[in-house]
Write a protein that holds these residues in place. Structure first.
Motif, PDB file in Angstrom:
ATOM      1  N   LEU A  68       0.828  -1.213   0.000  1.00 29.31           N
ATOM      2  CA  LEU A  68       0.000   0.000   0.000  1.00 29.31           C
ATOM      3  C   LEU A  68       0.860   1.259   0.000  1.00 29.31           C
ATOM      4  CD1 LEU A  68      -2.858  -0.764   2.534  1.00 29.31           C
ATOM      5  CD2 LEU A  68      -2.938  -0.813   0.056  1.00 29.31           C
ATOM      6  N   ALA A 198      -6.054   2.710  -2.579  1.00 26.98           N
ATOM      7  CA  ALA A 198      -5.115   3.447  -1.737  1.00 26.98           C
ATOM      8  C   ALA A 198      -4.512   4.606  -2.504  1.00 26.98           C
ATOM      9  CB  ALA A 198      -4.011   2.521  -1.246  1.00 26.98           C
ATOM     10  N   PRO A 203      -3.222   5.878   1.485  1.00 25.23           N
ATOM     11  CA  PRO A 203      -3.067   4.539   2.080  1.00 25.23           C
ATOM     12  C   PRO A 203      -3.586   4.413   3.508  1.00 25.23           C
ATOM     13  CG  PRO A 203      -0.931   5.604   1.762  1.00 25.23           C
ATOM     14  CD  PRO A 203      -1.945   6.469   1.105  1.00 25.23           C
TER      15      PRO A 203
END
Lengths: 457, 292
Positions: A68, A198, A203
């Motif tokens: 992420l 994300a 994120p």
């Protein structure tokens, strides 16, 4: 956003997910990255892992978060297969033909078990079939669920299993490997969808919801099929760890009462002055266990795991007898043979569930009364009684007296409830009424379970 | 190799080549961690199932860098006297008895607490060495918690205080490798000071390379079959999955028995080399459809 900000946010997210990342470890990571540079993503990842992740089972969480915060690519990246190849082949981005063409490529990659190819295909799958139109420009989102459903994964799995069987695998093996590969692909698709979301929303948002807890903290009642397998794989190592710990602690307090005879004997060498005290070795005390497990639907997993763990630790206990119930009581002690295979035992236990059910509706009261009737001799002044279940008895008679008689007959008694404490006494749960007779404990994951079993032995 | 003794690895890529030269096929993370251990001067904690080459890695680093290995094997009941240093009481006693009566106590005292009567144990030996040293602390999970405290002190400063002699600081930090089978959870404090490497079973290609490099006479075809069977065995839920060391043993067995084709029968006959529980053998026979 600078690189440093990203680094600090990443550490924050790791801490949020339960990894104990200290300040000094963060500094180590920075020093390490200063040495190897940022040119190779894989090396960056490994450097972070070496300095921050200190337990093997946290690696999965780390991997998820790393994807992420340091995504492999932005958007669809520069994958040629998505833009060039598909366009060249004259296939539309989406549509039946596109699906057909994509499925065949996916099937090939699955059979070859080509991880890099699968990763690319996962990204492509989300890009082509997983887009969800938003309410306005920039509000679009991605769904792994849609992508996987469009690809009809069940059919693909069946095809894969068939292919593997032709490649010389046995049926069960092919089925297991096939399902596992497909699960992994589904995992890749989910990861890619998370990456895209994300990218658009930041994120932090995703990190909070999308990262699953480690296997030790996983709720028994919320375990998926893949989790159950992982949990089962944990039992044996966990039992071994517990046994080592118990033996060590036992050795630490091995010394018993003063042994007068040996003390006097050794005082001869010091002219009759008892300088060295000699001690009698302490007799190891072994708990005898009687376990009653509710094996109805939702809580059966929990019961089986506890049973497996207890039997894996059998030598730490004096004698173990196990009974399962739904509304009938059935003794299962004989299913646990010393040195037997875990998977086989589990399968047999699951099969044996039918002996424990007559009407199929959980009835704690009936189970307790029947236990008193048929197996009352199992409990004695040396034995500990352990009951596993959620205390949801379908509003039937609770047979409180039977339970009280059982608790009185045993030396100690415990009740493990796999439900969250906040849900006790809701609906048909009789946690408080039973809890007033037998001390009831919440036991939702492996950590709590192993702590309890440790205290018990 | 005088130039090599001067430092540890200079880059992860170099670590791969040099470890490869001495017969240890390292993957990316192993090479990177070995490199970082030298570059950051931090201890490495290696965890993983038994027989995946944890101890072997420490030995390989030693060979590759031309250093010397100092090994501390941990066990339950290991204490300071066995890990750090001890006074040679017997020799001290002899010295006192041999001293002539005229000597003052102060002199004797200074005399018996000198280098001559010090027995250095692995930790102190590693700290005092001037040459490049790899300190291997093997199976650290077997020790008691108190020893962990001792390790913490030694590993963070690389110095040891002996009341009678003063503080000894290492002139050249040893590269420290700790291995653990994770039978016990190590303390957070110890883990925090270490780099962490989890070694797991390798993938099929790497394992084949390892087996071929360890067992030179093995046919490539047999190696391929062997690695694939071992891979399938690891997919089963066994009590003890076969380790790399056991694959190598198996390969040696096949050579000794002059088996040139790993047929089902050959597998069934030699399964005992890789599986050490009877229930595991039963399970494997059933799942792999072997006839016994």
């Amino acid at each position: 956003m600078t690189l440093l900000d990203r680094h600090i946010e990443f550490l924050d997210a790791l801490r949020g997910a339960g990894l104990p990342v200290s300040l000094s470890e963060g500094l180590d990571a920075v020093t390490a990255l200063g040495l190897i540079g940022w040119t190779d993503r894989q090396q960056v990842k490994e450097a972070y892992a070496a300095t921050l992740v200190k337990r093997a089972n946290q690696r999965a969480t780390f991997d998820g978060l790393f994807e992420l915060y340091f995504p492999r690519m932005v958007g669809s990246g520069m994958t040629p297969s998505l833009t060039g190849e598909a366009a060249a082949a004259g296939v539309a981005k989406d549509g039946p033909e596109a699906l057909e063409e994509f499925s065949s490529r996916l099937a090939e990659a699955l059979e070859a078990d080509d991880v890099e190819m699968l990763r690319q295909l996962a990204a492509e799958a989300v890009a082509r079939f997983g887009a969800m139109p938003g309410r306005g420009p920039g509000l679009s989102s991605w769904s792994s669920y849609t992508a996987l459903r469009r690809l009809s994964t069940d059919e693909l799995t069946a095809r894969l299993i068939e292919g593997l069987q032709q490649g010389g695998w046995t049926e069960e093996e092919a089925a297991r490997v096939g399902t596992r590969r497909m699960d992994r692909f589904a995992g890749l698709v989910e990861a890619d969808a998370r990456r895209r979301i994300a990218e658009e929303k930041g994120p932090e948002q995703i990190a909070k919801i999308a990262v699953r807890p480690t296997i030790e903290k996983l709720d028994f009642l919320h375990a998926r099929r893949a989790d159950l397998e992982a949990l089962r794989r944990e039992i044996y190592p966990l039992a071994r760890r517990l046994a080592t710990r118990l033996t060590q602690e036992h050795h630490a307090r091995r010394r018993g009462a003063v042994d007068l005879r040996r003390t006097l004997r050794s005082s001869m060498s010091t002219g009759g002055v008892p300088v060295d005290l000699r001690f009698r070795p302490k007799r190891p005390h072994r708990t005898e266990l009687v376990i009653l497990c509710d094996v109805s639907g939702s809580v059966s997993n929990f019961a089986t795991f506890t049973l497996m763990l207890v039997f894996a630790l059998r030598e730490q206990f004096g004698k173990v007898r196990a009974f399962t119930f739904v509304d009938e009581i059935h003794e299962v002690t004989s299913y646990f043979k010393p040195g037997a295979d875990l998977v086989d035992t589990m399968t047999e236990l699951t099969k044996a569930t039918e002996h424990a059910a007559r009407m199929g509706r959980t009835n704690y009261g009936r189970a307790f009364s029947l236990f008193q009737e048929r197996h009352a001799d199992a409990l004695g002044p040396k034995s500990s009684l352990l009951i596993l279940g959620d205390a949801r008895s379908n509003y039937s008679d609770l047979a409180v007296d039977s339970l009280r008689a059982m608790a009185d007959a045993a030396r100690h008694s415990h009740w493990l409830n796999p439900e969250v404490r906040t849900q006790w006494d809701t609906g048909d749960s009789e946690a408080t009424r039973y809890g007033s007779i037998i001390d009831m404990r919440e036991c939702r994951n492996l950590t709590q379970l192993s702590e309890f079993v440790h205290d018990l032995a | 190799m005088p130039s090599r003794t001067s430092s540890w690895f200079s880059s992860p890529a170099e670590a791969v080549t040099r470890l490869g030269d001495v017969g240890y096929l390292a993957d990316d993370s192993t090479a990177l961690t070995s490199y970082l251990a030298g570059a950051l001067e931090k201890p490495v904690l290696i965890e993983g199932p038994a027989g995946v080459g944890k101890t072997e890695l420490a030995k390989a680093i030693t060979r590759a860098t031309g250093a010397e290995l100092v090994r501390l094997q941990c066990y339950e009941g290991l204490d300071e006297a066995r890990a750090l240093y001890e006074w040679n009481y017997k020799k001290q006693l002899l010295r006192i008895q041999a001293a002539n009566d005229g000597q003052a106590w102060e002199e004797t005292h200074d005399d018996i607490f000198s280098e001559e009567f010090l027995l250095t144990r692995p930790l102190l030996t590693a700290i005092r060495r001037e040459e490049p040293t790899v300190l291997l602390i093997d199976e650290v999970d077997k020790t008691d918690v108190e020893v962990e405290g001792l390790l913490l002190e030694v590993l963070s400063d690389f110095q040891v205080t002996i009341p009678e002699l003063g503080t000894m600081t290492s002139t050249r930090r040893p590269l420290v490798v700790l291995t653990s089978n994770a039978t016990r959870e190590l303390s957070e404090a110890l883990k925090r000071r270490c780099l962490y490497l989890h070694l797991d079973y390798p993938d099929a290609d790497r394992e084949r390379e390892i087996v071929l490099s360890q067992v030179p006479g093995l046919d490539d075809k047999v190696a391929r079959q062997l690695v694939s069977v071992v891979g399938r065995l690891r997919e089963l839920e066994l009590k003890k999955a076969p380790s790399i060391a056991e694959s190598v043993d198996w390969a040696r067995t096949l050579i000794a028995l002059e088996i040139t084709d790993l047929s089902d029968k050959a597998v069934a006959d030699t399964l005992g080399v890789v599986l050490k529980h009877s229930s595991d053998v039963d399970r494997a026979v059933r799942e792999l459809r072997l006839k016994r």
